[in-house]
Design a protein around this motif. Structure first.
Motif, PDB file in Angstrom:
ATOM      1  N   ILE A 196       0.861  -1.173   0.000  1.00  0.00           N
ATOM      2  CA  ILE A 196       0.000   0.000   0.000  1.00  0.00           C
ATOM      3  C   ILE A 196       0.902   1.228   0.000  1.00  0.00           C
ATOM      4  O   ILE A 196       2.100   1.122   0.269  1.00  0.00           O
ATOM      5  N   ASP A 197       0.340   2.376  -0.322  1.00  0.00           N
ATOM      6  CA  ASP A 197       1.158   3.579  -0.232  1.00  0.00           C
ATOM      7  C   ASP A 197       0.911   4.257   1.116  1.00  0.00           C
ATOM      8  O   ASP A 197       0.112   3.787   1.930  1.00  0.00           O
ATOM      9  N   THR A 198       1.611   5.330   1.378  1.00  0.00           N
ATOM     10  CA  THR A 198       1.525   5.987   2.680  1.00  0.00           C
ATOM     11  C   THR A 198       0.213   6.751   2.858  1.00  0.00           C
ATOM     12  O   THR A 198      -0.007   7.349   3.908  1.00  0.00           O
ATOM     13  N   LEU A 199      -0.658   6.702   1.854  1.00  0.00           N
ATOM     14  CA  LEU A 199      -2.012   7.233   1.980  1.00  0.00           C
ATOM     15  C   LEU A 199      -3.032   6.113   2.133  1.00  0.00           C
ATOM     16  O   LEU A 199      -4.235   6.344   2.149  1.00  0.00           O
ATOM     17  N   GLY A 200      -2.538   4.855   2.217  1.00  0.00           N
ATOM     18  CA  GLY A 200      -3.412   3.719   2.464  1.00  0.00           C
ATOM     19  C   GLY A 200      -3.989   3.062   1.230  1.00  0.00           C
ATOM     20  O   GLY A 200      -4.829   2.162   1.334  1.00  0.00           O
ATOM     21  N   THR A 201      -3.541   3.469   0.031  1.00  0.00           N
ATOM     22  CA  THR A 201      -4.074   2.923  -1.217  1.00  0.00           C
ATOM     23  C   THR A 201      -3.332   1.642  -1.604  1.00  0.00           C
ATOM     24  O   THR A 201      -2.097   1.612  -1.605  1.00  0.00           O
ATOM     25  N   TYR A 202      -4.082   0.602  -1.951  1.00  0.00           N
ATOM     26  CA  TYR A 202      -3.476  -0.658  -2.371  1.00  0.00           C
ATOM     27  C   TYR A 202      -2.791  -0.485  -3.731  1.00  0.00           C
ATOM     28  O   TYR A 202      -3.347   0.068  -4.672  1.00  0.00           O
ATOM     29  N   LEU A 203      -1.538  -0.995  -3.836  1.00  0.00           N
ATOM     30  CA  LEU A 203      -0.758  -0.845  -5.061  1.00  0.00           C
ATOM     31  C   LEU A 203      -0.464  -2.163  -5.760  1.00  0.00           C
ATOM     32  O   LEU A 203      -0.351  -2.192  -6.989  1.00  0.00           O
ATOM     33  N   GLY A 204      -0.290  -3.248  -5.011  1.00  0.00           N
ATOM     34  CA  GLY A 204       0.070  -4.507  -5.658  1.00  0.00           C
ATOM     35  C   GLY A 204       0.351  -5.609  -4.661  1.00  0.00           C
ATOM     36  O   GLY A 204       0.349  -5.395  -3.440  1.00  0.00           O
ATOM     37  N   THR A 205       0.619  -6.806  -5.194  1.00  0.00           N
ATOM     38  CA  THR A 205       0.865  -7.995  -4.381  1.00  0.00           C
ATOM     39  C   THR A 205       2.179  -8.649  -4.790  1.00  0.00           C
ATOM     40  O   THR A 205       2.480  -8.755  -5.982  1.00  0.00           O
TER      41      THR A 205
END
Length: 309
Positions: free
Chosen positions: A88-97
């Protein structure tokens, strides 16, 4: 039979909320005692960054911030989860696995970042170190090199390092890798004074089985996570209701630092907060809870204050 099953389900539900109730009750009961000791001039907070609502990130146990891209945060679930790291990014958004190939998640409890076989490279250390019933003969550490770039679906084949306590099985949820020495540390959870064990850097080889060295008992119980800043100068360890913080003097070993008195930092009690991580410069730390009582976990951020510089 249906009545019996219903009663079992109710019992399971009650047991599952004990950590939440315990942390809430203790925080309220000892509010004046604990808060009187908390150092608010070092880090401010908490700041609610975001709800982390992805269904596959429900039992967050380990967390670490990327050294290559400080806007990425790696997290993982605990026992029974998929053998995967979620980014996740530092804003809480999922980016990948990032899928860890050929292994199982027996009881992944913590995640650390540190040096490894290739000098100058950063490695992720996944700690399969949980053992609720004290039966596991060995702990397992999975080590992979941190990815250079982000993709929605990634995979990596890990190095596998096995660890063994010198005095019998233990339940642990805190894994630390010293960025200065490269040594690995495991901190136990269940005892009234949690015990720190060490595996020297030179023994951390793929396929190796390492006998841990008992080095220190800490006046902490129910330790559930920890982290060290990238330069090795700051250390965090948390349980369900307190965050302990040490600053490290030049030339000190990690065990010498942890034998000193800790400062208590601000913390917002969470339903089952087990994950904590510094951003690389040590100017910020994040916490993230498991999902409990249908409450989505909140990514909290705590920033160093001007007075703490």
């Amino acid at each position: 039979m249906s009545f019996f099953i219903e009663m079992l389900l109710k019992l399971f539900f009650l047991l599952s909320i004990i950590p939440f109730l315990l942390s809430e009750k203790l925080q309220k009961k000892y509010d004046m005692k604990i808060n009187a000791q908390i150092e608010y001039t070092l880090f401010s907070g908490p700041k609610k960054v975001a709800l982390v609502g992805e269904k596959f990130i429900e039992e967050t146990s380990g967390m670490v911030v990327s050294r290559k891209n400080p806007s990425w945060i790696y997290v993982h679930n605990d026992s029974g989860g998929e053998p995967e790291l979620y980014i996740i990014d530092t804003l809480g958004t999922y980016l990948g696995t990032l899928k860890i190939e050929g292994v199982n998640n027996r009881d992944w409890e913590d995640l650390a970042m540190g040096p490894g076989p290739i000098e100058g490279e950063n490695y992720l250390y996944i700690g399969d170190i949980g053992d609720n019933f004290g039966r596991a003969e060995e702990l397992i550490i999975y080590r992979i090199q941190e990815p250079d770039q982000l993709e929605s679906e990634m995979s990596a084949k890990p190095e596998i390092i096995k660890l063994k306590y010198p005095d019998g099985p233990k339940d642990s949820e805190t894994l630390l890798v010293d960025p200065i020495s490269g040594d690995l540390f495991v901190l136990t959870k269940r005892e009234s004074k949690n015990t720190l064990y060490k595996a020297a850097k030179d023994l951390l080889l793929d396929g190796n089985s390492v006998d841990l060295e008992k080095v220190l008992q800490l006046p902490i119980t129910l330790s559930v996570g920890g982290d060290i800043s990238a330069d090795g100068s700051q250390v965090l360890i948390k349980n369900y209701w307190v965050i302990y913080y040490w600053t490290r003097k030049e030339g000190e070993t990690l065990e010498e630092t942890l034998s000193g008195k800790a400062v208590l930092l601000p913390y917002e009690p969470e339903p089952q907060g087990e994950a904590i991580a510094f951003e690389p410069e040590g100017e910020t730390y994040f916490t993230l809870s498991e999902k409990k009582l249908r409450i989505n976990p909140v990514l909290y951020r705590y920033d160093k204050t001007t007075d703490g510089d």
